[in-house]
Design a protein around this motif. Structure first.
Motif, PDB file in Angstrom:
ATOM      1  N   MET A   1     -16.807 -37.252  23.502  1.00  0.00           N
ATOM      2  CA  MET A   1     -16.974 -36.029  24.293  1.00  0.00           C
ATOM      3  C   MET A   1     -16.394 -36.229  25.686  1.00  0.00           C
ATOM      4  N   ARG A   2     -15.526 -35.300  26.114  1.00  0.00           N
ATOM      5  CA  ARG A   2     -14.908 -35.448  27.430  1.00  0.00           C
ATOM      6  C   ARG A   2     -15.886 -35.021  28.525  1.00  0.00           C
ATOM      7  N   LYS A   3     -15.552 -35.393  29.728  1.00  0.00           N
ATOM      8  CA  LYS A   3     -16.366 -35.028  30.875  1.00  0.00           C
ATOM      9  C   LYS A   3     -16.366 -33.512  31.087  1.00  0.00           C
ATOM     10  N   VAL A   4     -17.493 -32.988  31.538  1.00  0.00           N
ATOM     11  CA  VAL A   4     -17.592 -31.575  31.899  1.00  0.00           C
ATOM     12  C   VAL A   4     -17.151 -31.434  33.348  1.00  0.00           C
ATOM     13  N   ARG A   5     -16.103 -30.686  33.574  1.00  0.00           N
ATOM     14  CA  ARG A   5     -15.542 -30.541  34.913  1.00  0.00           C
ATOM     15  C   ARG A   5     -16.319 -29.473  35.675  1.00  0.00           C
ATOM     16  N   VAL A   6     -16.975 -29.895  36.742  1.00  0.00           N
ATOM     17  CA  VAL A   6     -17.821 -29.004  37.537  1.00  0.00           C
ATOM     18  C   VAL A   6     -17.252 -28.897  38.943  1.00  0.00           C
ATOM     19  N   ALA A   7     -17.021 -27.665  39.395  1.00  0.00           N
ATOM     20  CA  ALA A   7     -16.571 -27.425  40.766  1.00  0.00           C
ATOM     21  C   ALA A   7     -17.721 -26.836  41.562  1.00  0.00           C
ATOM     22  N   VAL A   8     -18.014 -27.444  42.713  1.00  0.00           N
ATOM     23  CA  VAL A   8     -19.002 -26.898  43.642  1.00  0.00           C
ATOM     24  C   VAL A   8     -18.243 -26.413  44.869  1.00  0.00           C
ATOM     25  N   VAL A   9     -18.315 -25.120  45.135  1.00  0.00           N
ATOM     26  CA  VAL A   9     -17.590 -24.532  46.260  1.00  0.00           C
ATOM     27  C   VAL A   9     -18.520 -24.501  47.468  1.00  0.00           C
ATOM     28  N   GLY A  10     -18.173 -25.279  48.499  1.00  0.00           N
ATOM     29  CA  GLY A  10     -18.990 -25.328  49.703  1.00  0.00           C
ATOM     30  C   GLY A  10     -19.561 -26.710  49.947  1.00  0.00           C
ATOM     31  N   ALA A  11     -19.429 -27.216  51.174  1.00  0.00           N
ATOM     32  CA  ALA A  11     -19.849 -28.579  51.501  1.00  0.00           C
ATOM     33  C   ALA A  11     -20.916 -28.625  52.580  1.00  0.00           C
ATOM     34  N   GLY A  12     -21.672 -27.528  52.710  1.00  0.00           N
ATOM     35  CA  GLY A  12     -22.845 -27.558  53.576  1.00  0.00           C
ATOM     36  C   GLY A  12     -23.997 -28.229  52.854  1.00  0.00           C
ATOM     37  N   VAL A  13     -25.184 -28.128  53.422  1.00  0.00           N
ATOM     38  CA  VAL A  13     -26.329 -28.827  52.839  1.00  0.00           C
ATOM     39  C   VAL A  13     -26.677 -28.284  51.454  1.00  0.00           C
ATOM     40  N   VAL A  14     -26.469 -26.992  51.209  1.00  0.00           N
ATOM     41  CA  VAL A  14     -26.765 -26.425  49.892  1.00  0.00           C
ATOM     42  C   VAL A  14     -25.758 -26.906  48.861  1.00  0.00           C
ATOM     43  N   GLY A  15     -24.470 -26.873  49.219  1.00  0.00           N
ATOM     44  CA  GLY A  15     -23.445 -27.310  48.281  1.00  0.00           C
ATOM     45  C   GLY A  15     -23.560 -28.779  47.924  1.00  0.00           C
ATOM     46  N   LEU A  16     -23.739 -29.643  48.932  1.00  0.00           N
ATOM     47  CA  LEU A  16     -23.827 -31.077  48.652  1.00  0.00           C
ATOM     48  C   LEU A  16     -25.104 -31.430  47.897  1.00  0.00           C
ATOM     49  N   SER A  17     -26.210 -30.775  48.230  1.00  0.00           N
ATOM     50  CA  SER A  17     -27.453 -31.025  47.490  1.00  0.00           C
ATOM     51  C   SER A  17     -27.284 -30.655  46.025  1.00  0.00           C
ATOM     52  N   THR A  18     -26.677 -29.507  45.778  1.00  0.00           N
ATOM     53  CA  THR A  18     -26.464 -29.059  44.403  1.00  0.00           C
ATOM     54  C   THR A  18     -25.537 -30.012  43.663  1.00  0.00           C
ATOM     55  N   ALA A  19     -24.477 -30.447  44.328  1.00  0.00           N
ATOM     56  CA  ALA A  19     -23.534 -31.366  43.702  1.00  0.00           C
ATOM     57  C   ALA A  19     -24.206 -32.681  43.332  1.00  0.00           C
ATOM     58  N   VAL A  20     -25.042 -33.213  44.227  1.00  0.00           N
ATOM     59  CA  VAL A  20     -25.735 -34.476  43.951  1.00  0.00           C
ATOM     60  C   VAL A  20     -26.699 -34.311  42.782  1.00  0.00           C
ATOM     61  N   CYS A  21     -27.450 -33.222  42.761  1.00  0.00           N
ATOM     62  CA  CYS A  21     -28.394 -32.992  41.667  1.00  0.00           C
ATOM     63  C   CYS A  21     -27.680 -32.963  40.314  1.00  0.00           C
ATOM     64  N   ILE A  22     -26.551 -32.285  40.253  1.00  0.00           N
ATOM     65  CA  ILE A  22     -25.809 -32.177  38.993  1.00  0.00           C
ATOM     66  C   ILE A  22     -25.214 -33.519  38.602  1.00  0.00           C
ATOM     67  N   ALA A  23     -24.565 -34.192  39.550  1.00  0.00           N
ATOM     68  CA  ALA A  23     -23.903 -35.462  39.242  1.00  0.00           C
ATOM     69  C   ALA A  23     -24.895 -36.513  38.766  1.00  0.00           C
ATOM     70  N   GLU A  24     -26.110 -36.515  39.335  1.00  0.00           N
ATOM     71  CA  GLU A  24     -27.098 -37.527  38.961  1.00  0.00           C
ATOM     72  C   GLU A  24     -27.837 -37.174  37.678  1.00  0.00           C
ATOM     73  N   ALA A  25     -27.975 -35.884  37.381  1.00  0.00           N
ATOM     74  CA  ALA A  25     -28.777 -35.475  36.218  1.00  0.00           C
ATOM     75  C   ALA A  25     -27.947 -35.296  34.959  1.00  0.00           C
ATOM     76  N   ILE A  26     -26.637 -35.058  35.112  1.00  0.00           N
ATOM     77  CA  ILE A  26     -25.777 -34.810  33.938  1.00  0.00           C
ATOM     78  C   ILE A  26     -24.696 -35.893  33.925  1.00  0.00           C
ATOM     79  N   PRO A  27     -24.939 -37.001  33.242  1.00  0.00           N
ATOM     80  CA  PRO A  27     -23.999 -38.133  33.274  1.00  0.00           C
ATOM     81  C   PRO A  27     -22.597 -37.778  32.796  1.00  0.00           C
TER      82      PRO A  27
END
Length: 338
Positions: free
Chosen positions: A1-27
């Motif tokens: 199974m290939r990696k799921v490509r996820v784009a998070v638009v925005g690098a404020g506290v909401v964007g980075l928090s969301t990106a970290v949650c996804i990256a850590e929870a969905i290997p």
């Protein structure tokens, strides 16, 4: 199974928090944060980062409580760890004062901060223009440290950051399997959301190391927030104002109001002035939809419109956004091949 490509638009506290949650929870995810501005040039970097909140009028209070509690618990764990200093997270005590006694003296978040109580008459004597006050211990999260800390955590989880101004989600959908829209005020143009509006905030940074406790006036126009390397004085809440230039007259007004609360500030040395545009919206937007492209569909999860409560609610809404992403992937798994 290939990696799921996820784009998070925005690098404020909401964007980075969301990106970290996804990256850590969905290997199996490959998370990329796309933004034209990263720290120290985001709106989040201007915020003092003291945790409390106002209510959104049309969102169930139980949901808002959950967002606040999850963010508070997340940051409290950091404050109680060796990561506290590099992350810029620490406990802070102080008070909020009111010119009139409010109808409800116990806000929805009061059960989650520490030691929340009504101020005594003796405490209120320090603020003779005010009739009511609330004292409590909460958290400060200084984004000038916290955002770089989140970026490092994202990279450790396999994510990456890319300088790119996103102007079209349909074009983005050609390159990614899932899109997370944390564009804040940018959602006005990016997704045509006319409900998003700027709330201009101007603050002063001063040297006043003798101040250890915060003071905030309930209308949000005057506050004193001691931090790690200085004290933040505020502020303004100018709805619909797009100005990013500093205003000398407003700085004088901020200093004068803060000195009425804390006369010792007349001896403070000003370090600088900053302006940020909060992403105002009647209600925070946290929902999913499908982007219909030629030949396929791409899930989009929206997480923006936090107003002045981006830091306060960031981890809680990020966890809800993660749940929506997981639902999307379960219901609409990406194709096995590129």
């Amino acid at each position: 199974m290939r990696k799921v490509r996820v784009a998070v638009v925005g690098a404020g506290v909401v964007g980075l928090s969301t990106a970290v949650c996804i990256a850590e929870a969905i290997p199996q995810s490959d998370v990329t944060v796309l933004a034209d501005r990263f720290t120290p040039d985001t709106t989040s970097d201007v915020a003092a980062g003291v945790l409390f909140a106002d209510e959104f009028p049309d969102i169930p209070l139980e949901q808002q409580r959950r967002w606040f509690q999850r963010t508070f618990d997340h940051l409290l764990a950091i404050a109680d760890s060796p990561e506290a200093s590099p992350a810029g997270v620490f406990l802070c005590s102080g008070c909020q004062v009111f010119r009139e006694v409010p109808d409800d003296g116990k806000p929805f978040w009061s059960d989650y901060v520490l030691g929340f109580r009504t101020m005594t008459d003796k405490e209120l004597r320090r603020f003779p223009q005010y009739k009511f006050g609330q004292a409590y211990t909460t958290l400060t999260c200084e984004c000038t440290a916290y955002l770089p800390w989140l970026q490092s955590r994202l990279v450790k989880a396999g994510g990456q950051m890319k300088h790119e101004k996103v102007t079209d989600l349909h074009q983005l959908g050609q390159r990614y399997d899932v899109i997370i829209n944390c564009s804040g005020l940018g959602a006005r143009d990016l997704v045509g959301d006319g409900e998003v509006y700027p709330v201009r905030g101007q603050i002063l940074k001063v040297q006043a190391p003798w101040l250890k406790h915060f003071v905030r006036v309930s209308d949000g126009q005057t506050y004193i927030y001691p931090g790690m390397a200085g004290v933040t004085l505020g502020g303004t809440r100018q709805i619909g104002d797009w100005r990013l230039e500093t205003d000398a007259e407003e700085s004088e007004g901020i200093m004068e109001r803060c000195c009425l609360l804390e006369p010792s500030l007349r001896g403070a040395v000003c370090q600088g002035v900053k302006v940020g545009l909060r992403p105002g919206r009647r209600n925070l937007r946290l929902e999913r939809e499908m982007l219909h492209l030629q030949g396929h569909r791409v899930p989009v999860v929206h997480n923006y419109g936090h107003g002045g409560w981006g830091i306060t609610l960031s981890w809680g809404t990020a966890l809800d956004a993660l749940q929506l992403v997981q639902q999307c992937l379960n219901e609409h798994p990406p194709p096995a091949k590129l």
